[in-house]
Design an enzyme around this catalytic site. Structure first.
Site: not given
Ligand code: HMG
Ligand code: MG
Length: 303
Positions: A16, A207, A240
């Site tokens: 994070d 968290h 963030c």
């Molecule tokens: P999307 O664009 O909707 O995915 O993203 P898609 O299924 O349409 O696929 C698009 C492309 O991404 C494709 O590749 C997939 O293969 C690829 P292309 O055909 O264009 O070459 N793809 C991936 N590649 C690698 N690993 C994967 C993956 N999935 C699809 N897993 C997705 C949807 C969920 C992937 C995207 O929105 C994403 O990665 N989001 C993550 C954002 C993130 O990490 N945010 C931070 C974490 S959450 C947080 O910090 C909060 C927390 O701390 C708690 C709090 O503080 O409250 C946990």
């Molecule tokens: Mg967080």
């Protein structure tokens, strides 16, 4: 009101924290950070995430980190997996835990993982089933449990509904995130009371991001309610991208100092933690967000 005798710290700095740092660390330095954190006594640590590298480039090397890491037995090494693709990538690195992440806010869900809350839960279902077959621990996150950067207030009932779904799907633990650090002890207690109708307190973690300086007060309020698992980040790393001026997670050192003062065991060495904290801030060339680390700076000269 009785406080818990022991609190488990879940160190989320390498995930994070680093996911929000503008400077990227090398794989070797990430491994060094994780190994040093483990040497302070931390036994549960998030090492990275298998999300889209287009969305979060800082986490693109999690696979290498997991492979190059010197692991210590008894430590839970956890990784975030947003979908089946992420889960399959994670499996090749043998994590001890995977974490799925949902939100209590529709708008945040759309911006963070590009789908609605219901769609995200539908995605997690087969992923959690597969994780169970592999005997992996499953953590479920809920973001925006007290406020959303786009839509403002979130009702405790919204959070409770998501928590109930994650619990029924088989999450071993659910972490309640104040993603943008807007909560206060009263709002957090109301939210927790609603969630606790559906999920035992022993399976809940908190968290807090520290944007408005309320994290320690909120944690104390949650300890009073019986929470015994707290997420923290070394040196308060991170930020963030969705809230101007938002800071990272509450600093691990500040929470350990609080726990020590309350006579609560965490089995973490505060002075060693402080050394790691200053070291990582030097590597990232950023100021240390932990007040405790600043006060205990090893090189601080006496006036
Ligand atoms: P999307 O664009 O909707 O995915 O993203 P898609 O299924 O349409 O696929 C698009 C492309 O991404 C494709 O590749 C997939 O293969 C690829 P292309 O055909 O264009 O070459 N793809 C991936 N590649 C690698 N690993 C994967 C993956 N999935 C699809 N897993 C997705 C949807 C969920 C992937 C995207 O929105 C994403 O990665 N989001 C993550 C954002 C993130 O990490 N945010 C931070 C974490 S959450 C947080 O910090 C909060 C927390 O701390 C708690 C709090 O503080 O409250 C946990
Ligand atoms: Mg967080």
């Amino acid at each position: 009101m009785s406080l818990p005798g022991h609190v488990r710290i879940v160190e989320v700095g390498p995930r994070d924290g680093l996911q929000n740092e503008p400077a990227s660390l090398s794989v070797a330095l990430k491994c060094q950070l994780i190994e040093q954190l483990v040497s302070t006594g931390i036994r549960h640590i998030e090492t990275g995430s298998f999300v889209s590298p287009k969305w979060v480039p800082q986490m693109a090397d999690t696979e290498q980190v997991m492979h190059q890491l010197q692991r210590t037995s008894g430590v839970i090494y956890s990784v975030l997996t947003p979908n089946l693709k992420g889960f399959e990538r994670a499996l090749s690195c043998q994590p001890s835990e995977i974490a799925v992440f949902a939100a209590a806010s529709e708008e945040f869900s759309a911006r963070n993982i590009n789908c609605s809350i219901t769609e995200s839960l539908e995605r997690f279902n087969p992923l959690i089933e597969k994780a169970k077959v592999q005997k992996l621990r499953v953590r479920g996150y809920i973001s925006c449990t007290v406020g959303c950067p786009y839509t403002g207030d979130i009702t405790p009932q919204q959070v409770a509904w998501v928590a109930q779904q994650l619990n029924e799907m088989g999450c071993d633990e659910i972490s309640l995130g104040d993603t943008i650090g807007v909560g206060n002890p009263l709002a957090c207690k109301r939210m927790l009371a609603a969630v606790a109708h559906y999920v035992p307190l022993s399976q809940l973690a908190v968290h807090f991001h520290d944007t408005y300086g309320q994290a320690l007060a909120n944690i104390y309020a949650m300890l009073e309610e019986g929470i015994a698992t707290v997420d923290t980040a070394i040196a308060g790393l991170g930020g963030c991208p969705y809230a101007q001026g938002a800071s990272g997670n509450v600093a691990t050192e500040d929470v350990v100092y609080l726990l020590n003062g309350l006579g609560i065991q965490s089995k973490i060495d505060l002075s060693q933690l402080t050394v790691v904290s200053h070291w990582i801030c030097q590597q990232l060339n950023r100021p240390n967000q932990s007040k405790v680390a600043r006060a205990l700076h090893p090189q601080r000269k006496k006036p």
